[in-house]
Design an enzyme around this catalytic site. Structure first.
Site, PDB file in Angstrom:
ATOM      1  CG  ASP A  81      38.970 -31.408 -23.755  1.00 21.87           C
ATOM      2  OD1 ASP A  81      37.958 -30.757 -24.067  1.00 21.87           O
ATOM      3  OD2 ASP A  81      39.516 -31.330 -22.641  1.00 21.87           O
ATOM      4  CE1 TYR A 125      30.770 -28.696 -11.642  1.00 17.63           C
ATOM      5  CE2 TYR A 125      30.717 -28.166  -9.305  1.00 17.63           C
ATOM      6  CZ  TYR A 125      31.410 -28.586 -10.423  1.00 17.63           C
ATOM      7  OH  TYR A 125      32.747 -28.896 -10.324  1.00 17.63           O
ATOM      8  CB  VAL A 147      31.767 -37.089 -23.049  1.00 20.21           C
ATOM      9  CG1 VAL A 147      33.250 -37.381 -23.001  1.00 20.21           C
ATOM     10  CG2 VAL A 147      31.414 -35.853 -22.238  1.00 20.21           C
ATOM     11  N   GLY A 196      33.999 -31.887 -17.234  1.00 22.24           N
ATOM     12  CA  GLY A 196      32.880 -31.333 -16.472  1.00 22.24           C
ATOM     13  C   GLY A 196      32.696 -29.882 -16.830  1.00 22.24           C
TER      14      GLY A 196
HETATM   15  P1  NAD Z   1      38.362 -27.185 -16.844  1.00 25.19           P
HETATM   16  O1  NAD Z   1      37.174 -26.428 -17.326  1.00 25.19           O
HETATM   17  O2  NAD Z   1      39.685 -26.490 -16.825  1.00 25.19           O
HETATM   18  O3  NAD Z   1      38.527 -28.546 -17.687  1.00 25.19           O
HETATM   19  C1  NAD Z   1      37.434 -29.355 -18.011  1.00 25.19           C
HETATM   20  C2  NAD Z   1      37.715 -30.006 -19.342  1.00 25.19           C
HETATM   21  O4  NAD Z   1      36.569 -30.806 -19.688  1.00 25.19           O
HETATM   22  C3  NAD Z   1      37.913 -28.975 -20.449  1.00 25.19           C
HETATM   23  O5  NAD Z   1      39.088 -29.248 -21.157  1.00 25.19           O
HETATM   24  C4  NAD Z   1      36.673 -29.168 -21.307  1.00 25.19           C
HETATM   25  O6  NAD Z   1      36.860 -28.878 -22.683  1.00 25.19           O
HETATM   26  C5  NAD Z   1      36.341 -30.633 -21.073  1.00 25.19           C
HETATM   27  N1  NAD Z   1      34.946 -30.910 -21.450  1.00 25.19           N
HETATM   28  C6  NAD Z   1      33.863 -30.177 -21.113  1.00 25.19           C
HETATM   29  N2  NAD Z   1      32.772 -30.669 -21.732  1.00 25.19           N
HETATM   30  C7  NAD Z   1      33.186 -31.731 -22.483  1.00 25.19           C
HETATM   31  C8  NAD Z   1      32.523 -32.626 -23.355  1.00 25.19           C
HETATM   32  N3  NAD Z   1      31.222 -32.520 -23.597  1.00 25.19           N
HETATM   33  N4  NAD Z   1      33.248 -33.593 -23.959  1.00 25.19           N
HETATM   34  C9  NAD Z   1      34.577 -33.701 -23.727  1.00 25.19           C
HETATM   35  N5  NAD Z   1      35.259 -32.868 -22.921  1.00 25.19           N
HETATM   36  C10 NAD Z   1      34.567 -31.895 -22.305  1.00 25.19           C
HETATM   37  O7  NAD Z   1      37.983 -27.739 -15.397  1.00 25.19           O
HETATM   38  P2  NAD Z   1      38.897 -28.260 -14.198  1.00 25.19           P
HETATM   39  O8  NAD Z   1      38.930 -27.185 -13.182  1.00 25.19           O
HETATM   40  O9  NAD Z   1      40.161 -28.839 -14.671  1.00 25.19           O
HETATM   41  O10 NAD Z   1      37.928 -29.405 -13.622  1.00 25.19           O
HETATM   42  C11 NAD Z   1      38.023 -30.781 -13.992  1.00 25.19           C
HETATM   43  C12 NAD Z   1      36.955 -31.557 -13.229  1.00 25.19           C
HETATM   44  O11 NAD Z   1      37.098 -31.340 -11.826  1.00 25.19           O
HETATM   45  C13 NAD Z   1      35.534 -31.143 -13.584  1.00 25.19           C
HETATM   46  O12 NAD Z   1      34.702 -32.273 -13.590  1.00 25.19           O
HETATM   47  C14 NAD Z   1      35.167 -30.219 -12.436  1.00 25.19           C
HETATM   48  O13 NAD Z   1      33.769 -30.144 -12.251  1.00 25.19           O
HETATM   49  C15 NAD Z   1      35.892 -30.855 -11.283  1.00 25.19           C
HETATM   50  N6  NAD Z   1      36.179 -29.903 -10.194  1.00 25.19           N
HETATM   51  C16 NAD Z   1      37.039 -28.848 -10.340  1.00 25.19           C
HETATM   52  C17 NAD Z   1      37.287 -27.985  -9.273  1.00 25.19           C
HETATM   53  C18 NAD Z   1      38.254 -26.806  -9.346  1.00 25.19           C
HETATM   54  O14 NAD Z   1      38.430 -26.095  -8.346  1.00 25.19           O
HETATM   55  N7  NAD Z   1      38.893 -26.544 -10.448  1.00 25.19           N
HETATM   56  C19 NAD Z   1      36.636 -28.186  -8.061  1.00 25.19           C
HETATM   57  C20 NAD Z   1      35.751 -29.259  -7.945  1.00 25.19           C
HETATM   58  C21 NAD Z   1      35.542 -30.112  -9.012  1.00 25.19           C
END
Ligand code: NAD
Length: 452
Positions: free
Chosen positions: A243, A358, A267, A295
């Site tokens: 992260d 997105y 990343v 993401g």
């Molecule tokens: P979140 O924001 O809680 O966690 C995402 C993590 O990615 C964070 O810890 C963040 O610091 C890390 N991150 C962001 N940019 C980064 C970078 N440049 N380098 C390294 N790390 C980085 O999100 P989440 O809800 O746990 O979602 C995780 C994944 O699932 C994402 O790809 C999101 O798009 C996808 N998603 C989530 C949901 C939902 O309902 N929560 C729905 C559909 C898709």
């Protein structure tokens, strides 16, 4: 995040009021706490049937029996009992008339499905059918399964379809275990394709399935990434939790919890792919499982979206992933029999207001896995995407109350999913037993109406 309606619907003092107001009364979903057991179906009654006594049916039945289930040979054996799982093999459908078998088999069973029961239907790939009429029948099964899933969802019951390519019947054990198991609790109304391309591993272990494997999870500081790291570690994987520097403490905490290690890296940094390869090769000699979970969102309608907002999302959610994969593959860091899993989204399937950036990035991943997978099969590597729907994370916490409540209820199970539900699907796809599943995008959305 608390689901207040769920709490009220199951409180003896308020249950009547919820019913009187006509509000949905979601069934609490069954969830596992620990890792996979070799015999998960002990004490469970499974009804199994088919259009014909085919090869697929035999393999499915064996998988259930090996898992400890009481497998009924006919519905007459059911007596007064409820069914915990149903597997129906529709691979032998010759044409439209044969579809009647679905009604005949399921009609008496539906009222007997226990809460949180699992329905899994197998069908032939329509494009492999011997005639257009047989293809129509196979494809028709998908409409049946998706509709049944909507009818039974209120009881926490899920229904999914596995299209079985010719010759892929021997690969059914893993998918049958997953789709009939408690772990698939928030996966419903999905059609997964089982294919023959990926080289088979040695007998896939049923317990501690990832022992000896090294996994990388990006975005592992919190939410779905942290839950995934925990789940992979429960199955015995050594997890590298990546992260950004801003969340260094949180990612170190995840790593400590799962007995893995933290890698602080953005990343999108130009040197990220090389640093990733170096870290994995030097410390572990390579990597077996890569979960591209990091993401971000920068929501704005297109008319108001700045180029920076567009670029930021495409950089993290897509370009960084492709660059990392290129480096992992070119350097040989990704080992044979590797598993690649990508976090897409239902926004990528259906589109979403204010999310052109997105949704572009998440839809791109769907195309990416489909194109990437065939070229990796000969090395035994699979690549799949997971598309979560409404998952109860910090991201959801920030939504306005009404948007959150609508999002939470607009699915067949009338509730949001937990990060662990997504992690379960990722873990299945990361396991050796999922070798028949590649190039797929599977939603974990409780059969959300959005994108249905
Ligand atoms: P979140 O924001 O809680 O966690 C995402 C993590 O990615 C964070 O810890 C963040 O610091 C890390 N991150 C962001 N940019 C980064 C970078 N440049 N380098 C390294 N790390 C980085 O999100 P989440 O809800 O746990 O979602 C995780 C994944 O699932 C994402 O790809 C999101 O798009 C996808 N998603 C989530 C949901 C939902 O309902 N929560 C729905 C559909 C898709």
């Amino acid at each position: 995040m608390t689901d207040r309606l769920m709490a009220l619907a199951h409180n003896p003092l308020t249950r009547g009021l919820v019913r009187a107001l006509g509000l949905p009364q979601p069934t609490p979903l069954a969830r596992a706490r620990g890792g996979w057991s070799a015999r998960p179906f002990v004490d469970q009654v499974m009804a199994v049937g088919g259009v014909t006594e085919g090869f697929a049916l035999r393999h499915a039945r064996e998988a259930l029996a090996e898992g400890g289930a009481t497998v009924l040979a006919s519905q007459a054996e059911l007596g007064g009992r409820d069914v915990h799982g149903v597997v129906f093999d529709a691979t032998g459908l010759g044409g439209p008339g044969a579809l009647r078998a679905l009604h005949d088999f399921f009609h008496p069973l539906v009222p007997r499905l226990a809460r949180n029961a699992r329905v899994t239907v197998l069908a032939s790939l329509p494009e492999e059918a011997e005639s257009p009429a047989a293809a129509a029948a196979s494809r028709g099964v998908e409409g049946f399964v998706r509709s049944l899933a909507k009818e039974v969802g209120r009881r926490g019951v899920t229904a999914n379809l596995v299209y079985v390519a010719r010759g892929a019947e021997t690969r059914l054990a893993g998918p049958v275990r997953f789709f009939c198991g408690v772990e698939s609790t928030y996966v419903s109304g999905q059609a997964v394709r089982l294919s023959t391309g990926v080289r088979a591993p040695a007998t896939p272990p049923l317990h501690q399935a990832l022992a000896g494997k090294v996994a990388l999870v990006t975005g592992a500081a919190r939410g779905i990434g942290a839950a995934t790291a925990e789940r992979l570690a429960q199955e015995g994987a050594r997890v590298v939790c990546l992260d950004v520097a801003a969340l260094e403490d949180a990612v170190k905490a995840t790593a400590a919890r799962v007995g893995g290690e933290a890698l602080v890296l953005d990343v999108t940094a130009p040197e990220a792919p090389a640093r990733l390869v170096a870290a994995l090769k030097e410390r572990h000699g390579g990597v077996d499982i890569v979960v591209h979970n990091a993401g971000i969102t920068r929501d704005r309608t297109l008319a108001k979206m700045t180029p920076e907002q567009w670029d930021a999302v495409l950089a993290v959610n897509l370009a960084a992933i492709v660059a990392a994969d290129d480096a992992l593959l070119a350097s040989g860091a990704l080992r044979d029999e590797g598993r690649l899993v990508y976090l897409s989204s239902i926004s990528g399937v259906a589109g979403n207001f204010g999310q052109t950036n997105y949704a572009t990035s998440k839809a791109a991943l769907i195309g990416y896995v489909a194109a990437l997978a065939p070229g990796l099969s000969s090395r035994g590597i699979s690549a799949n995407a997971v598309a979560p729907g409404f998952i109860e994370t910090a991201m959801v916490d920030k939504m306005p109350l009404m948007t959150r409540e609508v999002g939470r209820r607009l699915n067949a199970l009338s509730q949001g999913g937990q990060p662990r539900d997504v992690a379960e699907l990722v873990t299945f796809l990361a396991s050796p037993g999922a070798y028949g599943v590649t190039g797929n995008t599977i939603r974990v959305c409780g059969q959300g109406l959005i994108g249905a």
